[in-house]
Structures are given as structure tokens and as C-alpha cells.
Scaffold this motif. Structure first.
Motif, short mmCIF file in Angstrom:
data_model
loop_
_atom_site.label_atom_id
_atom_site.label_comp_id
_atom_site.label_asym_id
_atom_site.label_seq_id
_atom_site.Cartn_x
_atom_site.Cartn_y
_atom_site.Cartn_z
N GLY A 106 -2.49 -1.87 0.18
CA GLY A 106 -2.41 -2.33 1.36
C GLY A 106 -3.35 -0.97 2.02
O GLY A 106 -3.38 -0.02 1.50
N ASN A 154 0.15 -0.47 5.91
CA ASN A 154 1.27 -0.04 5.57
C ASN A 154 2.33 0.82 6.48
O ASN A 154 3.47 0.74 6.82
CB ASN A 154 1.25 1.00 4.46
N ILE A 196 6.11 0.47 0.37
CA ILE A 196 5.46 -0.79 0.90
C ILE A 196 4.27 -1.49 0.16
O ILE A 196 3.32 -0.53 0.00
CB ILE A 196 5.23 -0.53 2.48
N THR A 197 4.32 -2.54 0.12
CA THR A 197 3.09 -3.35 -0.64
C THR A 197 2.64 -4.43 0.30
O THR A 197 3.35 -5.32 0.50
CB THR A 197 3.50 -3.69 -2.09
N VAL A 198 1.35 -4.55 0.38
CA VAL A 198 0.79 -5.68 1.16
C VAL A 198 0.29 -6.64 0.09
O VAL A 198 -0.27 -6.35 -0.75
CB VAL A 198 -0.29 -5.13 2.01
N THR A 199 0.61 -7.87 0.51
CA THR A 199 0.19 -9.13 -0.51
C THR A 199 -0.45 -10.19 0.18
O THR A 199 -0.66 -10.07 1.55
CB THR A 199 1.52 -9.58 -0.91
N SER A 207 6.02 -11.09 6.54
CA SER A 207 4.75 -11.41 6.49
C SER A 207 4.21 -11.85 8.24
O SER A 207 4.99 -11.61 9.17
CB SER A 207 4.21 -12.84 6.12
N TRP A 260 4.14 -8.74 2.84
CA TRP A 260 4.42 -7.70 2.43
C TRP A 260 5.82 -7.63 1.79
O TRP A 260 6.54 -8.41 1.90
CB TRP A 260 4.18 -6.46 3.45
N GLN A 296 -6.15 -7.19 7.30
CA GLN A 296 -5.27 -6.14 7.18
C GLN A 296 -5.35 -5.30 8.50
O GLN A 296 -4.36 -5.14 8.87
CB GLN A 296 -5.37 -5.48 5.88
#
Ligand code: GLN
Length: 389
Positions: free
Chosen positions: A69, A74, A95-98, A233, A247, A274
Motif C-alpha cells: 500500500g 495505509n 495494514i495491507t492494501v489489496t 474497502s 485492505w 490508492q
């Protein structure tokens, strides 16, 4: 002809058929119908968010982002979650952005669940849950949320936990029933997860669409932060479902699993979007209030309209979906009803049997999305009125 390349996974996935959203959207286009099927708004999200995306592109934010991310996003996710829940998470490790919550679900399954692990989930469910469980080789333990209350069956829940249970997949507010899990229900889930050392995967994408009761984040319950991945999301809350920004929020060990899968699925999600998502999450509270009020009106409008036509309606406490029982109109099952609806009334809706492990449980139901302008909802109701004739 036999496909010699067919594998066990492909065979299992094929047995679920293609996602119902694709088929219903095809029929909606064919019959030029109002599409109350797949849950996407027929309006755009706020101008300032679109402008932020354009600005990001103009400013040259167009190459791969950091895999988990862009730092501003994030941080914005961490800030927003802290405001909502009181819990703090480290933007860089927790935290991971997907690519949408759908990828977060897939990455969670593939990154954290071992073949043969048991995962508890509630039917009806968003159809990707079962597919992701299958791809991970997990065994599903399915608990039915039954109409009219869609209450959690305590006996069934207790019985579902075994020494092989790895995780429970929760979705609150719940698609498609509109159920908002009560604090009491979540306390019970939390207690059992602690007792059996089980993870919680909590899909909370409809978190800002609660009309009755309160949205309780299970991560906030005592001892649950360390065993919960909260997934959410941008799509629903900001009406940009096509941007696919989602995320996961949770402790570093759990996010490490998500990241391990995410880096090889897609590596990262779209960089300029993003940046725009970060701007969105910094919106003032008034944005959320107006968003919520508009949806309450849409909910009341469709619930009233459907009831007047003669459906047995289950008014949703949350989400932008409503389930109704179509039995009063005498169709054989949900597929037959939805086919008639799109062909003869010009309204597309989802036959919910595709959300059930046991398809029979969805036979008498139909799901409508109400993420549409009031004019469009009124027109859909006008068109469906002929069912009553
Ligand atoms: N969650 C959306 C729905 O239930 C669909 C998302 C999708 O089509 N992948 O309508």
C-alpha cells in the motif's frame, strides 16, 4: 472432450458454476432492465475523490506502488479505523492494501489457511467465500442464518468448533440478509474463538451502512485484536466499487500471511487510485452522515415498495441489500422468479440460492440491491407492481 488439464481445484470451482453476478448482469443488459442485481451504485462517489485520482495521475503517481500500500493510504486507513474503533494499528506492519476486499479474502485464505483446516462460515454468504475456501483446500463448516430473524444458532455454532478449526469467516453487516450481528452474538463468537484458539476473518465492507443496532467490530472485543483480521474497502462507503481498493487490518503475523499471497497475486493495487482513496478516507464526518441518511431513505423506499407489491420483506438492519420472499407470486424457485422478473418486468435481481451451501435454503428468496437513485428505485417498484395483478 475431456480436459486433461483439469485439476481438483478447477473441478471444485467449476462445480460452483460461474459467479451469479456475471449472469445477472448479462441478463440485465439483454433485457435493458433496471439492475438491482450486483451491488454497485448507479451514481458516482464524491467529486473531490475523483479529482484526487486525476491529480495523482497528473503528478506522476503511475508506477507500481509499495506492495502493501502507498504510505499515505495505509496511514489514512489506520487513522479512520482508530476514529471508528479506538484501536490503533501500525500502518506499515498491520495494514495491507489489496485489490478490493475480494482480494483480501482470497489472500487471507491462501496466505493463512492450510489444506485440511476447517473454516466456519455462515450461509447465505457472498459467493467468493466458498471459492476461496476451496482454493485453499479448507473444509467448510457452514452454519445457516435462517429467516426471518437470521439469528445465530448458539448450539450449531458451538458444535461447529473442532480441534481442526482454524478460522471463522464473519461478515457484519451481512450480505445478503442485511443482518447486523449483535454484541451478544459477537461476544459468543469471541469467547469460542479464544477457547479454541481460532482466527477471525471479519469482512466489514458495509460498516457505514447500519440502520438499526450498532456496528460492533469484533477486533475491539476483549482479547480479539490479536486474532482478528478486519477486512474492508473503499467501494461501498465511497461508491467506487470499480476501483477495487480494499485492505486488511490486523496484527503483523496475520498480515504477513496476507502479504505473502497478495505480493504474488497482484503485487499491488492501482497507484493513483490508492492516493485518491487516502483523500477519501480523510473526508469530514458530514460525508458519512449524508451518505448514511441517503441510504436510509433508499432502504425505506424499497422495503415499503416491495411490501406493497406483496413480497414478504425482511427489512435489513444494514448493508444496501434487501432479501424478500417471492412465494406469494407462485414461482417454482428463485431462478424461475428472477428470470420472469428480468424478462417480463425489466428488473434484474439476484437468485440467492447461489449464496447457500445448500441451495434449497435460498429457493423462496430474492435479493435486491438498493444502491440506486430514488428515481431508479421508484421506477423498479412501478415495473414490479404488475406482479400483483
Ligand atoms: N459484493 C457484491 C454483491 O454482493 C458483488 C461483488 C462482485 O461481483 N464481485 O453484489
Amino acid at each position: 472432450m475431456t480436459n486433461t488439464h483439469t485439476t481438483q481445484v478447477a473441478t471444485r470451482l467449476a462445480s460452483f458454476g460461474s459467479t451469479i453476478f456475471t449472469e445477472i448482469s448479462r441478463l440485465a443488459a439483454k433485457y435493458n432492465a433496471i439492475n438491482l442485481g450486483q451491488g454497485f451504485p448507479n451514481f458516482d462517489g464524491p467529486e473531490f475523490v475523483k479529482r484526487a485520482a486525476v491529480d495523482a495521475m497528473t503528478m506522476g503517481h503511475n508506477q507500481y506502488a509499495r506492495s502493501f500500500g502507498v504510505p499515505d493510504l495505509n496511514k489514512a486507513i489506520a487513522r479512520r479505523f482508530e476514529q471508528d474503533s479506538g484501536l490503533t494499528f501500525d500502518p506499515d506492519t498491520e495494514i495491507t492494501v489489496t485489490n478490493g476486499c475480494t482480494e483480501a479474502i482470497a489472500a487471507t485464505f491462501l496466505g493463512l489457511i492450510n489444506p485440511g483446516d476447517e473454516v466456519i462460515m455462515f450461509e447465505p454468504f457472498y459467493d467468493s467465500y466458498r471459492a476461496c475456501a476451496s482454493m485453499a483446500g479448507a473444509e467448510m463448516k457452514v452454519i445457516t442464518l435462517a429467516a426471518p430473524e437470521f439469528a445465530l444458532d448458539e448450539q450449531a455454532l458451538r458444535a461447529a468448533f473442532t480441534d481442526k478449526t482454524k478460522a471463522i469467516l464473519l461478515n457484519t453487516p451481512h450480505n445478503p440478509t442485511g443482518k447486523v450481528f449483535s454484541r451478544q452474538e459477537l461476544d459468543l463468537i469471541a469467547e469460542l474463538c479464544k477457547q479454541h484458539d481460532v482466527l477471525v476473518i471479519s469482512d466489514e465492507v458495509y460498516e457505514k451502512l447500519v440502520f438499526e443496532g450498532e456496528h460492533v467490530r469484533i477486533a475491539t472485543l476483549d482479547g480479539m485484536r490479536e486474532r482478528t483480521l478486519t477486512l474492508s474497502s473503499l467501494g461501498k462507503t465511497f461508491s467506487f466499487t470499480g476501483w477495487k481498493i480494499g485492505w486488511s487490518i490486523g496484527p503483523p503475523e496475520l498480515n504477513a500471511g496476507v502479504r505473502a499471497a497478495h505480493q504474488f497475486f497482484t503485487f499491488c493495487s492501482a497507484t493513483p487510485l490508492q492516493h485518491a482513496a487516502a483523500a477519501a478516507l480523510n473526508a469530514p464526518e458530514s460525508y458519512y452522515t449524508e451518505f448514511h441518511d441517503a441510504y436510509r431513505k433508499r432502504r425505506d423506499l424499497i422495503v415499503d415498495g416491495l411490501a406493497r407489491i406483496g413480497f414478504n420483506v425482511y427489512p435489513p438492519a444494514g448493508t444496501y441489500f434487501v432479501l424478500a420472499d417471492h412465494s406469494p407470486f407462485g414461482f417454482e424457485d428463485d431462478m424461475a422468479f428472477c428470470r420472469h422478473l428480468v424478462e417480463h418486468c425489466g428488473v434484474a435481481a439476484i437468485p440467492p440460492s447461489s449464496f447457500y451451501h445448500n441451495r434449497e435454503h435460498g429457493r423462496s428468496l430474492v435479493r435486491f440491491s438498493f444502491c440506486k437513485t430514488e428515481d431508479e428505485l421508484r421506477e423498479a417498484i412501478r415495473r414490479m407492481s404488475q406482479l400483483a395483478e
